[in-house]
Motif scaffolding. Structure first.
Motif, PDB file in Angstrom:
ATOM      1  N   ILE A  26       0.851  -1.185   0.000  1.00  0.00           N
ATOM      2  CA  ILE A  26       0.000   0.000   0.000  1.00  0.00           C
ATOM      3  C   ILE A  26       0.892   1.242   0.000  1.00  0.00           C
ATOM      4  CG2 ILE A  26      -1.753   1.324   1.256  1.00  0.00           C
ATOM      5  CD1 ILE A  26      -2.767  -1.295   2.438  1.00  0.00           C
ATOM      6  N   PRO A  27       1.040   1.911  -1.145  1.00  0.00           N
ATOM      7  CA  PRO A  27       1.808   3.165  -1.173  1.00  0.00           C
ATOM      8  C   PRO A  27       1.005   4.280  -0.509  1.00  0.00           C
ATOM      9  CG  PRO A  27       0.942   2.671  -3.361  1.00  0.00           C
ATOM     10  CD  PRO A  27       0.566   1.513  -2.482  1.00  0.00           C
ATOM     11  N   ALA A  28       1.632   4.980   0.438  1.00  0.00           N
ATOM     12  CA  ALA A  28       0.909   5.999   1.212  1.00  0.00           C
ATOM     13  C   ALA A  28       1.823   7.184   1.497  1.00  0.00           C
ATOM     14  CB  ALA A  28       0.398   5.397   2.522  1.00  0.00           C
ATOM     15  N   LEU A  53       1.762 -13.986  -5.198  1.00  0.00           N
ATOM     16  CA  LEU A  53       0.946 -12.918  -5.771  1.00  0.00           C
ATOM     17  C   LEU A  53       1.123 -11.633  -4.968  1.00  0.00           C
ATOM     18  CD1 LEU A  53      -2.365 -14.853  -6.558  1.00  0.00           C
ATOM     19  CD2 LEU A  53      -0.717 -13.961  -8.214  1.00  0.00           C
ATOM     20  N   ILE A  54       1.370 -10.545  -5.683  1.00  0.00           N
ATOM     21  CA  ILE A  54       1.565  -9.240  -5.057  1.00  0.00           C
ATOM     22  C   ILE A  54       0.426  -8.311  -5.480  1.00  0.00           C
ATOM     23  CG2 ILE A  54       3.130  -7.300  -4.705  1.00  0.00           C
ATOM     24  CD1 ILE A  54       4.215 -10.038  -3.771  1.00  0.00           C
ATOM     25  N   ILE A  55      -0.265  -7.774  -4.498  1.00  0.00           N
ATOM     26  CA  ILE A  55      -1.357  -6.827  -4.735  1.00  0.00           C
ATOM     27  C   ILE A  55      -0.861  -5.424  -4.406  1.00  0.00           C
ATOM     28  CG2 ILE A  55      -3.680  -6.096  -4.040  1.00  0.00           C
ATOM     29  CD1 ILE A  55      -4.182  -9.013  -3.177  1.00  0.00           C
ATOM     30  N   ILE A  56      -1.124  -4.474  -5.286  1.00  0.00           N
ATOM     31  CA  ILE A  56      -0.817  -3.067  -5.008  1.00  0.00           C
ATOM     32  C   ILE A  56      -2.129  -2.296  -4.986  1.00  0.00           C
ATOM     33  CG2 ILE A  56       0.429  -0.989  -5.698  1.00  0.00           C
ATOM     34  CD1 ILE A  56       1.580  -4.189  -7.193  1.00  0.00           C
ATOM     35  N   HIS A  57      -2.325  -1.499  -3.934  1.00  0.00           N
ATOM     36  CA  HIS A  57      -3.575  -0.743  -3.820  1.00  0.00           C
ATOM     37  C   HIS A  57      -3.314   0.628  -3.227  1.00  0.00           C
ATOM     38  CE1 HIS A  57      -7.874  -0.157  -3.663  1.00  0.00           C
ATOM     39  NE2 HIS A  57      -7.815   0.140  -2.373  1.00  0.00           N
ATOM     40  N   ASP A  58      -3.987   1.646  -3.779  1.00  0.00           N
ATOM     41  CA  ASP A  58      -3.850   3.013  -3.292  1.00  0.00           C
ATOM     42  C   ASP A  58      -4.363   3.136  -1.858  1.00  0.00           C
ATOM     43  OD1 ASP A  58      -2.990   3.904  -5.859  1.00  0.00           O
ATOM     44  OD2 ASP A  58      -5.075   4.016  -6.516  1.00  0.00           O
ATOM     45  N   ALA A  59      -3.613   3.844  -1.021  1.00  0.00           N
ATOM     46  CA  ALA A  59      -4.033   4.059   0.365  1.00  0.00           C
ATOM     47  C   ALA A  59      -5.363   4.802   0.447  1.00  0.00           C
ATOM     48  CB  ALA A  59      -2.961   4.828   1.126  1.00  0.00           C
ATOM     49  N   VAL A  60      -5.636   5.639  -0.567  1.00  0.00           N
ATOM     50  CA  VAL A  60      -6.841   6.489  -0.516  1.00  0.00           C
ATOM     51  C   VAL A  60      -7.956   5.967  -1.428  1.00  0.00           C
ATOM     52  CG1 VAL A  60      -5.680   8.565   0.287  1.00  0.00           C
ATOM     53  CG2 VAL A  60      -5.721   8.072  -2.162  1.00  0.00           C
ATOM     54  N   PRO A 103      -2.500  15.124   5.517  1.00  0.00           N
ATOM     55  CA  PRO A 103      -2.491  14.259   4.327  1.00  0.00           C
ATOM     56  C   PRO A 103      -3.782  13.445   4.281  1.00  0.00           C
ATOM     57  CG  PRO A 103      -0.366  14.186   5.423  1.00  0.00           C
ATOM     58  CD  PRO A 103      -1.287  14.946   6.339  1.00  0.00           C
ATOM     59  N   LYS A 104      -4.368  13.320   3.100  1.00  0.00           N
ATOM     60  CA  LYS A 104      -5.730  12.780   3.023  1.00  0.00           C
ATOM     61  C   LYS A 104      -5.852  11.344   3.531  1.00  0.00           C
ATOM     62  CE  LYS A 104      -5.268  11.969  -1.999  1.00  0.00           C
ATOM     63  NZ  LYS A 104      -4.001  12.680  -2.199  1.00  0.00           N
ATOM     64  N   GLN A 105      -4.762  10.559   3.503  1.00  0.00           N
ATOM     65  CA  GLN A 105      -4.854   9.190   4.021  1.00  0.00           C
ATOM     66  C   GLN A 105      -5.108   9.157   5.528  1.00  0.00           C
ATOM     67  OE1 GLN A 105      -2.218  10.578   2.514  1.00  0.00           O
ATOM     68  NE2 GLN A 105      -0.267   9.732   3.174  1.00  0.00           N
ATOM     69  N   PHE A 106      -4.876  10.298   6.190  1.00  0.00           N
ATOM     70  CA  PHE A 106      -5.087  10.360   7.634  1.00  0.00           C
ATOM     71  C   PHE A 106      -6.382  11.079   8.030  1.00  0.00           C
ATOM     72  CE2 PHE A 106      -0.341  10.248   7.207  1.00  0.00           C
ATOM     73  CZ  PHE A 106      -0.198   8.933   7.612  1.00  0.00           C
ATOM     74  N   LEU A 107      -7.112  11.580   7.047  1.00  0.00           N
ATOM     75  CA  LEU A 107      -8.441  12.108   7.346  1.00  0.00           C
ATOM     76  C   LEU A 107      -9.342  10.963   7.773  1.00  0.00           C
ATOM     77  CD1 LEU A 107      -8.903  14.536   4.317  1.00  0.00           C
ATOM     78  CD2 LEU A 107      -8.483  15.176   6.700  1.00  0.00           C
ATOM     79  N   ILE A 129      -6.741   5.490   5.600  1.00  0.00           N
ATOM     80  CA  ILE A 129      -5.794   4.396   5.421  1.00  0.00           C
ATOM     81  C   ILE A 129      -6.165   3.191   6.276  1.00  0.00           C
ATOM     82  CG2 ILE A 129      -4.123   5.196   7.162  1.00  0.00           C
ATOM     83  CD1 ILE A 129      -1.903   4.200   5.278  1.00  0.00           C
ATOM     84  N   ALA A 130      -6.773   3.409   7.424  1.00  0.00           N
ATOM     85  CA  ALA A 130      -7.212   2.298   8.278  1.00  0.00           C
ATOM     86  C   ALA A 130      -8.337   1.514   7.607  1.00  0.00           C
ATOM     87  CB  ALA A 130      -7.664   2.821   9.637  1.00  0.00           C
ATOM     88  N   HIS A 131      -9.277   2.229   6.986  1.00  0.00           N
ATOM     89  CA  HIS A 131     -10.341   1.557   6.230  1.00  0.00           C
ATOM     90  C   HIS A 131      -9.740   0.712   5.112  1.00  0.00           C
ATOM     91  CE1 HIS A 131     -14.008   3.339   7.911  1.00  0.00           C
ATOM     92  NE2 HIS A 131     -13.344   4.485   8.010  1.00  0.00           N
TER      93      HIS A 131
END
Length: 230
Positions: A7-9, A101-108, A21-25, A33-35
Motif C-alpha cells: 500500500i503506497p501511502a 501474488l503481489i497486490i498493489i492498492h492506493d491508500a486512498v 495528508p488525506k490518508q489520515f483524514l 488508510i485504516a479503512h
C-alpha cells in the motif's frame, strides 16, 4: 504460494487541500488508510501487508496499526518521490518466491469491496497479471494546450483503470528492474508490466472504488451512501 499487499501511502494531500495528508483524514471516525488496510487484513488468504510511506508518517501509521490490531502489517518501508519508487521500495522489502501474488492498492481507495478483491485474486491464479477497470461510457475529446477540441476519440476498447492490481512476484520484480534500468516511468504498475512485454487482463471494477484526490470525491461518495468525513 503467498499473497502479499503493498500500500503506497506517501501522498501529502496538496490537491485535496488542508494540512492533514488525506490518508489520515477520518471517515466515520476512522482514518482513510485504516479503512483501506482493514479491507485486505480481513481476507483470510492474504498473508502480509507492507506500507510504503514517508518516514515522517511512520509514527502515525504505527499508532493506527496498533489501535486496530493490524497484525498482518509486517513492515513500513520508506517511499520515494514517485509512486513507482514507493512501490519498488515495498517490493524490494518483501521476501517472495516468483509464484507469490503481489497486490498493489492506493491508500486512498478505501471503498473497494472485499468480494472484488477475492475475485481479483481468483482471476490472478489463472491469468498472472490482473487489474480492475471500468469501461469508458462518456464521450472523450482530445484537446490542445488552450483546451480547444482537436478530435473526438472513439470509446471502443477504452477503460478507466483502478487499483488493486495484482501480479506474480517474479513478473513484477523483473518488470520494475527493467523500468528502472531503462528510466521508464509508468503511471501505474500495469504500465510497467506492459512495458516489459507481459500481458495484463482487465476485469470489471466498481463505481464506488474511487480514489480520494480532491474534496469533491468524498462529497460524491457521501451523497451515494451517507458517508461522514471527520
Amino acid at each position: 504460494m503467498k499473497i502479499k499487499v503493498i500500500i503506497p501511502a506517501t501522498g501529502t494531500g496538496t490537491r485535496y487541500g488542508g494540512k492533514i495528508p488525506k490518508q489520515f483524514l477520518k471517515i466515520e471516525g476512522k482514518e482513510i488508510i485504516a479503512h483501506t488496510i482493514e479491507k485486505f487484513h480481513s481476507i483470510i488468504s492474504i498473508d502480509e501487508i507492507i506500507i510504503s510511506s514517508k518516514k515522517e508518517y511512520f509514527d502515525r501509521i504505527k499508532k493506527i496499526i496498533k489501535r486496530n490490531n493490524f497484525f498482518k502489517v509486517k513492515k513500513l518501508t520508506e517511499g520515494g518521490k514517485l509512486r513507482q519508487d514507493s512501490v519498488y521500495s515495498g517490493l524490494s522489502d518483501l521476501k517472495c518466491s516468483d509464484e507469490d501474488l503481489i497486490i498493489i492498492h492506493d491508500a486512498v481507495r478505501p471503498f473497494i469491496g472485499k468480494k472484488k478483491i477475492t475475485e481479483l485474486i481468483k482471476t490472478a491464479l489463472k491469468e498472472n497479471c490482473v487489474i480492475l477497470g471500468l469501461q469508458v461510457n462518456e464521450t472523450i475529446k482530445k484537446v490542445n494546450s488552450k483546451n480547444i477540441i482537436e478530435k473526438t476519440v472513439s470509446r471502443e476498447g477504452l477503460w478507466s483503470i483502478q487499483t488493486p492490481q495484482i501480479f506474480r512476484y517474479g513478473i513484477l520484480k523483473k518488470s520494475f528492474e527493467k523500468a528502472m534500468n531503462d528510466k521508464f516511468v509508468g503511471t501505474d504498475e500495469s504500465a510497467i508490466v506492459e512495458y516489459s512485454g507481459y500481458k495484463v487482463k482487465v476485469i470489471e471494477g466498481e463505481r464506488d472504488n474511487i480514489k480520494i484526490t480532491v474534496k469533491a470525491d468524498i462529497e460524491v461518495k457521501r451523497q451515494r451512501s451517507n458517508v461522514k468525513l471527520s
